[in-house]
Scaffold this motif. Structure first.
Motif, PDB file in Angstrom:
ATOM      1  N   GLN A  22     -23.561 -13.016   6.365  1.00 13.03           N
ATOM      2  CA  GLN A  22     -22.945 -13.237   5.056  1.00 13.03           C
ATOM      3  C   GLN A  22     -22.237 -11.974   4.555  1.00 13.03           C
ATOM      4  O   GLN A  22     -22.441 -11.512   3.439  1.00 13.03           O
ATOM      5  CB  GLN A  22     -23.966 -13.721   4.036  1.00 13.03           C
ATOM      6  N   THR A  23     -21.382 -11.439   5.448  1.00  9.43           N
ATOM      7  CA  THR A  23     -20.601 -10.258   5.092  1.00  9.43           C
ATOM      8  C   THR A  23     -19.126 -10.509   5.370  1.00  9.43           C
ATOM      9  O   THR A  23     -18.769 -11.331   6.208  1.00  9.43           O
ATOM     10  CB  THR A  23     -21.043  -9.016   5.887  1.00  9.43           C
ATOM     11  N   LEU A  24     -18.313  -9.811   4.644  1.00  8.60           N
ATOM     12  CA  LEU A  24     -16.869  -9.868   4.817  1.00  8.60           C
ATOM     13  C   LEU A  24     -16.377  -8.445   5.028  1.00  8.60           C
ATOM     14  O   LEU A  24     -16.649  -7.563   4.215  1.00  8.60           O
ATOM     15  CB  LEU A  24     -16.206 -10.477   3.579  1.00  8.60           C
ATOM     16  N   GLN A  25     -15.688  -8.214   6.140  1.00  3.58           N
ATOM     17  CA  GLN A  25     -15.164  -6.882   6.424  1.00  3.58           C
ATOM     18  C   GLN A  25     -13.650  -6.932   6.418  1.00  3.58           C
ATOM     19  O   GLN A  25     -13.048  -7.842   6.985  1.00  3.58           O
ATOM     20  CB  GLN A  25     -15.627  -6.391   7.798  1.00  3.58           C
ATOM     21  N   THR A  26     -13.053  -5.967   5.766  1.00  2.00           N
ATOM     22  CA  THR A  26     -11.602  -5.840   5.763  1.00  2.00           C
ATOM     23  C   THR A  26     -11.242  -4.515   6.410  1.00  2.00           C
ATOM     24  O   THR A  26     -12.016  -3.562   6.369  1.00  2.00           O
ATOM     25  CB  THR A  26     -11.036  -5.881   4.334  1.00  2.00           C
ATOM     26  N   ARG A  27     -10.067  -4.449   7.022  1.00  2.00           N
ATOM     27  CA  ARG A  27      -9.625  -3.213   7.660  1.00  2.00           C
ATOM     28  C   ARG A  27      -8.227  -2.873   7.172  1.00  2.00           C
ATOM     29  O   ARG A  27      -7.363  -3.735   7.077  1.00  2.00           O
ATOM     30  CB  ARG A  27      -9.600  -3.358   9.178  1.00  2.00           C
ATOM     31  N   TYR A  28      -8.044  -1.600   6.856  1.00  2.00           N
ATOM     32  CA  TYR A  28      -6.758  -1.073   6.420  1.00  2.00           C
ATOM     33  C   TYR A  28      -6.446   0.149   7.260  1.00  2.00           C
ATOM     34  O   TYR A  28      -7.326   0.969   7.510  1.00  2.00           O
ATOM     35  CB  TYR A  28      -6.800  -0.660   4.941  1.00  2.00           C
ATOM     36  N   ASN A  29      -5.226   0.301   7.670  1.00  3.00           N
ATOM     37  CA  ASN A  29      -4.793   1.495   8.402  1.00  3.00           C
ATOM     38  C   ASN A  29      -4.100   2.430   7.430  1.00  3.00           C
ATOM     39  O   ASN A  29      -3.256   2.002   6.648  1.00  3.00           O
ATOM     40  CB  ASN A  29      -3.833   1.125   9.532  1.00  3.00           C
ATOM     41  N   MET A  30      -4.480   3.700   7.485  1.00  2.00           N
ATOM     42  CA  MET A  30      -3.848   4.706   6.627  1.00  2.00           C
ATOM     43  C   MET A  30      -3.401   5.859   7.496  1.00  2.00           C
ATOM     44  O   MET A  30      -4.135   6.295   8.378  1.00  2.00           O
ATOM     45  CB  MET A  30      -4.827   5.197   5.568  1.00  2.00           C
ATOM     46  N   LYS A  31      -2.202   6.352   7.244  1.00  2.94           N
ATOM     47  CA  LYS A  31      -1.657   7.471   8.007  1.00  2.94           C
ATOM     48  C   LYS A  31      -0.905   8.396   7.074  1.00  2.94           C
ATOM     49  O   LYS A  31      -0.413   7.975   6.036  1.00  2.94           O
ATOM     50  CB  LYS A  31      -0.685   6.978   9.078  1.00  2.94           C
ATOM     51  N   GLY A  32      -0.789   9.646   7.506  1.00  2.00           N
ATOM     52  CA  GLY A  32       0.057  10.591   6.788  1.00  2.00           C
ATOM     53  C   GLY A  32      -0.605  11.200   5.587  1.00  2.00           C
ATOM     54  O   GLY A  32      -1.711  10.841   5.203  1.00  2.00           O
ATOM     55  N   PRO A  33       0.087  12.151   4.975  1.00  5.61           N
ATOM     56  CA  PRO A  33      -0.460  12.813   3.790  1.00  5.61           C
ATOM     57  C   PRO A  33      -0.493  11.869   2.587  1.00  5.61           C
ATOM     58  O   PRO A  33       0.318  10.946   2.485  1.00  5.61           O
ATOM     59  CB  PRO A  33       0.511  13.977   3.555  1.00  5.61           C
ATOM     60  N   SER A  34      -1.431  12.114   1.719  1.00  2.00           N
ATOM     61  CA  SER A  34      -1.553  11.294   0.526  1.00  2.00           C
ATOM     62  C   SER A  34      -0.362  11.498  -0.395  1.00  2.00           C
ATOM     63  O   SER A  34       0.157  12.594  -0.541  1.00  2.00           O
ATOM     64  CB  SER A  34      -2.830  11.676  -0.217  1.00  2.00           C
ATOM     65  N   LYS A  35       0.065  10.415  -1.018  1.00  2.00           N
ATOM     66  CA  LYS A  35       1.141  10.522  -1.998  1.00  2.00           C
ATOM     67  C   LYS A  35       0.587  10.532  -3.420  1.00  2.00           C
ATOM     68  O   LYS A  35       1.312  10.811  -4.361  1.00  2.00           O
ATOM     69  CB  LYS A  35       2.122   9.360  -1.821  1.00  2.00           C
ATOM     70  N   LEU A  36      -0.703  10.229  -3.549  1.00  2.00           N
ATOM     71  CA  LEU A  36      -1.326  10.243  -4.870  1.00  2.00           C
ATOM     72  C   LEU A  36      -2.149  11.500  -5.111  1.00  2.00           C
ATOM     73  O   LEU A  36      -2.271  11.964  -6.235  1.00  2.00           O
ATOM     74  CB  LEU A  36      -2.213   9.001  -5.052  1.00  2.00           C
ATOM     75  N   LEU A  37      -2.743  12.049  -4.050  1.00  2.00           N
ATOM     76  CA  LEU A  37      -3.521  13.280  -4.177  1.00  2.00           C
ATOM     77  C   LEU A  37      -2.615  14.444  -3.817  1.00  2.00           C
ATOM     78  O   LEU A  37      -2.247  14.632  -2.668  1.00  2.00           O
ATOM     79  CB  LEU A  37      -4.730  13.254  -3.241  1.00  2.00           C
ATOM     80  N   THR A  38      -2.255  15.217  -4.817  1.00  2.00           N
ATOM     81  CA  THR A  38      -1.372  16.364  -4.602  1.00  2.00           C
ATOM     82  C   THR A  38      -2.109  17.641  -4.978  1.00  2.00           C
ATOM     83  O   THR A  38      -3.136  17.602  -5.667  1.00  2.00           O
ATOM     84  CB  THR A  38      -0.100  16.241  -5.469  1.00  2.00           C
ATOM     85  N   ALA A  39      -1.580  18.762  -4.544  1.00  2.00           N
ATOM     86  CA  ALA A  39      -2.194  20.050  -4.880  1.00  2.00           C
ATOM     87  C   ALA A  39      -2.308  20.222  -6.389  1.00  2.00           C
ATOM     88  O   ALA A  39      -3.251  20.825  -6.893  1.00  2.00           O
ATOM     89  CB  ALA A  39      -1.377  21.191  -4.275  1.00  2.00           C
ATOM     90  N   GLU A  40      -1.367  19.648  -7.108  1.00  2.00           N
ATOM     91  CA  GLU A  40      -1.346  19.792  -8.567  1.00  2.00           C
ATOM     92  C   GLU A  40      -2.487  19.035  -9.251  1.00  2.00           C
ATOM     93  O   GLU A  40      -2.987  19.455 -10.291  1.00  2.00           O
ATOM     94  CB  GLU A  40      -0.001  19.326  -9.114  1.00  2.00           C
ATOM     95  N   ASN A  41      -2.928  17.917  -8.679  1.00  2.00           N
ATOM     96  CA  ASN A  41      -3.946  17.127  -9.381  1.00  2.00           C
ATOM     97  C   ASN A  41      -5.306  17.094  -8.685  1.00  2.00           C
ATOM     98  O   ASN A  41      -6.230  16.458  -9.179  1.00  2.00           O
ATOM     99  CB  ASN A  41      -3.439  15.710  -9.636  1.00  2.00           C
ATOM    100  N   LEU A  42      -5.460  17.759  -7.542  1.00  2.00           N
ATOM    101  CA  LEU A  42      -6.720  17.677  -6.797  1.00  2.00           C
ATOM    102  C   LEU A  42      -7.928  18.141  -7.606  1.00  2.00           C
ATOM    103  O   LEU A  42      -8.976  17.494  -7.578  1.00  2.00           O
ATOM    104  CB  LEU A  42      -6.627  18.489  -5.506  1.00  2.00           C
ATOM    105  N   MET A  43      -7.816  19.237  -8.323  1.00  2.00           N
ATOM    106  CA  MET A  43      -8.969  19.743  -9.081  1.00  2.00           C
ATOM    107  C   MET A  43      -9.392  18.754 -10.162  1.00  2.00           C
ATOM    108  O   MET A  43     -10.580  18.517 -10.366  1.00  2.00           O
ATOM    109  CB  MET A  43      -8.651  21.111  -9.697  1.00  2.00           C
TER     110      MET A  43
END
Length: 141
Positions: A22-43
């Motif tokens: 009774q489980t559901l598994q989803t898979r997503y592939n991610m590649k490359g640098p993050s576009k949401l996590l930047t040096a400016e906002n990481l802290m």
């Protein structure tokens, strides 16, 4: 590569339903640098995630690499790990970011009343070294 990509179960790359477990598994592939996590906002992201990570979650994410390594964690733990890794990868840019400077200044505020400028310069280096050590500890322990 698309930070606005939908991550619902019907838009995932692969879906596996186990009726017996009774489980559901989803898979997503991610590649490359993050576009949401930047040096400016990481802290700022780390500060927010550290507080939220204490919340319980009924969901788990299993991260698998191309080498078949895997780990299963709560979603916020994975995001926090990615954020710490991004901090090391972009360390010199993070040290120049407004969010880091803001944290450094607020930390130094109490320290400045009794110290000389030479001691404050050393203090700034100590904070950077402490950040690097914290990143290493968060990733490897």
């Amino acid at each position: 590569n698309d930070p606005y990509r939908c991550i619902c179960w019907s838009c995932c790359d692969e879906l596996h339903l186990d009726y017996k477990e009774q489980t559901l598994q989803t898979r997503y592939n991610m590649k490359g640098p993050s576009k949401l996590l930047t040096a400016e906002n990481l802290m700022n992201v780390i500060v927010q995630l550290e507080g939220l990570n204490e919340l319980e979650s009924c969901y788990n994410i299993t991260v698998k690499s191309d080498t078949q390594d895997q780990c299963t964690c709560r979603p916020l733990e994975i995001l926090l790990l990615i954020t710490w890794i991004s901090t090391i990868v972009n360390f010199t840019e993070v040290l120049k970011s407004d969010s880091y400077v803001s944290i450094l200044h607020s930390t130094m505020h109490e320290y400045t009343e009794h110290e000389s400028s030479e001691q404050l310069e050393c203090f700034g280096d100590e904070v950077a070294a402490l950040l690097l050590q914290t990143c290493n500890d968060a990733i490897f322990y």
